[in-house]
Design an enzyme around this catalytic site. Structure first.
Site, PDB file in Angstrom:
ATOM      1  N   ARG A  35       0.824  -1.210   0.000  1.00 31.47           N
ATOM      2  CA  ARG A  35       0.000   0.000   0.000  1.00 31.47           C
ATOM      3  C   ARG A  35       0.861   1.264   0.000  1.00 31.47           C
ATOM      4  O   ARG A  35       0.406   2.331  -0.359  1.00 31.47           O
ATOM      5  CB  ARG A  35      -0.923   0.015   1.220  1.00 31.47           C
ATOM      6  CG  ARG A  35      -2.057  -0.961   1.074  1.00 31.47           C
ATOM      7  CD  ARG A  35      -3.094  -0.763   2.146  1.00 31.47           C
ATOM      8  NE  ARG A  35      -4.100  -1.778   2.066  1.00 31.47           N
ATOM      9  CZ  ARG A  35      -3.984  -2.989   2.558  1.00 31.47           C
ATOM     10  NH1 ARG A  35      -2.885  -3.342   3.174  1.00 31.47           N
ATOM     11  NH2 ARG A  35      -4.946  -3.861   2.435  1.00 31.47           N
ATOM     12  N   HIS A 120      -7.079 -11.172   6.056  1.00 29.57           N
ATOM     13  CA  HIS A 120      -6.934 -11.064   4.604  1.00 29.57           C
ATOM     14  C   HIS A 120      -6.457 -12.365   3.956  1.00 29.57           C
ATOM     15  O   HIS A 120      -6.012 -12.364   2.817  1.00 29.57           O
ATOM     16  CB  HIS A 120      -5.998  -9.899   4.251  1.00 29.57           C
ATOM     17  CG  HIS A 120      -6.568  -8.549   4.611  1.00 29.57           C
ATOM     18  ND1 HIS A 120      -5.803  -7.424   4.747  1.00 29.57           N
ATOM     19  CD2 HIS A 120      -7.849  -8.170   4.865  1.00 29.57           C
ATOM     20  CE1 HIS A 120      -6.588  -6.390   5.070  1.00 29.57           C
ATOM     21  NE2 HIS A 120      -7.826  -6.827   5.154  1.00 29.57           N
ATOM     22  N   CYS A 128      -8.476 -24.884  -5.625  1.00 24.66           N
ATOM     23  CA  CYS A 128      -9.061 -24.961  -6.960  1.00 24.66           C
ATOM     24  C   CYS A 128     -10.459 -24.364  -6.915  1.00 24.66           C
ATOM     25  O   CYS A 128     -11.261 -24.710  -6.056  1.00 24.66           O
ATOM     26  CB  CYS A 128      -9.118 -26.425  -7.409  1.00 24.66           C
ATOM     27  SG  CYS A 128     -10.100 -26.637  -8.921  1.00 24.66           S
TER      28      CYS A 128
HETATM   29 ZN    ZN Z   1      -9.826 -28.970  -9.125  1.00 26.79          ZN
END
Ligand code: ZN
Length: 237
Positions: A35, A120, A128
């Site tokens: 930042r 965060h 995935c």
């Molecule tokens: Zn996958």
């Protein structure tokens, strides 16, 4: 009594410390605060970091996102500093309830902390988007282009990007801990970035300690303010 002695006295009398840490905790381990960019990024990237690290950018320009992300956001050579180590020690000693952090580098866990609320997310976890399978950070680093799962799905870091909400459960646990803390140490944050400033209002005790290199607009509500490096301060306790 000087401020360090006052902090020592507070810590000695505490059994439920909650530590809320911002980017300043990690910069002492050599991790840059994206930042407070100094133009470095702009030399190699066509977009500002805030835009690259947004949900929209991730979805539309995933390969460009990962080029920046691998280069700037993953910093596996960084080691826990004196602040991380002291907090892990306090947890082992039964003095510290939890660490709440805005950092995504996993350095608190590397130092040995168990109860860490990562507001965060963390670069250490990836999943995935199609089947949910987990991947470690090495998999991301060792892949090229857009990292994909065996199922063909795109892998996404478990990091809260701009435009994305914080994880409800993480927030709930963090606020619960702040409410039940006997001491709240807020460190390495200017308290200008969401959500830090709104969270400290949940603390109702008499030991709010602010440790930051520079003054913040909340200094006046703290019971003790120390303008110094977090690692140096905690190490001297
Ligand atoms: Zn996958």
């Amino acid at each position: 009594m000087n401020d360090i002695d006052k902090l020592r006295q507070i810590v000695d009398g505490s059994s439920r410390i909650v530590f809320f840490g911002g980017a300043g905790v990690s910069t002492e381990s050599g991790i840059p605060d994206f930042r407070s960019v100094d133009g470095l990024y702009n030399q190699h990237y066509d977009y500002p970091p805030e835009e690259i690290l947004s949900h929209t950018f991730f979805m539309r320009r995933t390969e460009e996102f990962y080029r920046f992300y691998r280069d700037k956001m993953i910093c596996l050579s960084a080691k826990p500093n004196k602040a991380h180590l002291k907090l892990a020690q306090w947890e082992r000693e039964g003095k510290l309830l939890s660490v709440i952090t805005q950092n995504i580098d996993g350095l608190h866990q590397a130092a040995g902390s168990k109860r860490v609320h990562e507001l965060h997310g963390s670069v250490m976890r990836n999943y995935c988007m199609k089947c949910g399978r987990s991947y470690d950070v090495e998999y991301i680093l060792n892949s090229s282009g857009v990292p994909t799962c065996n199922c063909g799905g795109i892998i996404k870091p478990d990091v809260v990007l701009y435009e994305e909400p914080l994880n409800d459960e993480t927030v709930t646990q963090a606020l619960r801990d702040i409410r039940s803390a006997d001491t709240l140490i807020v460190a390495g944050t200017s308290l200008t970035v969401y959500p830090a400033a709104s969270y400290i209002r949940y603390y109702s005790g008499n030991n709010m300690v602010l440790i930051n290199r520079d003054a913040t607009q909340y200094d006046h509500i703290a019971d003790l303010v120390i303008h110094d490096k977090v690692g140096e301060v905690l190490d001297s306790i």
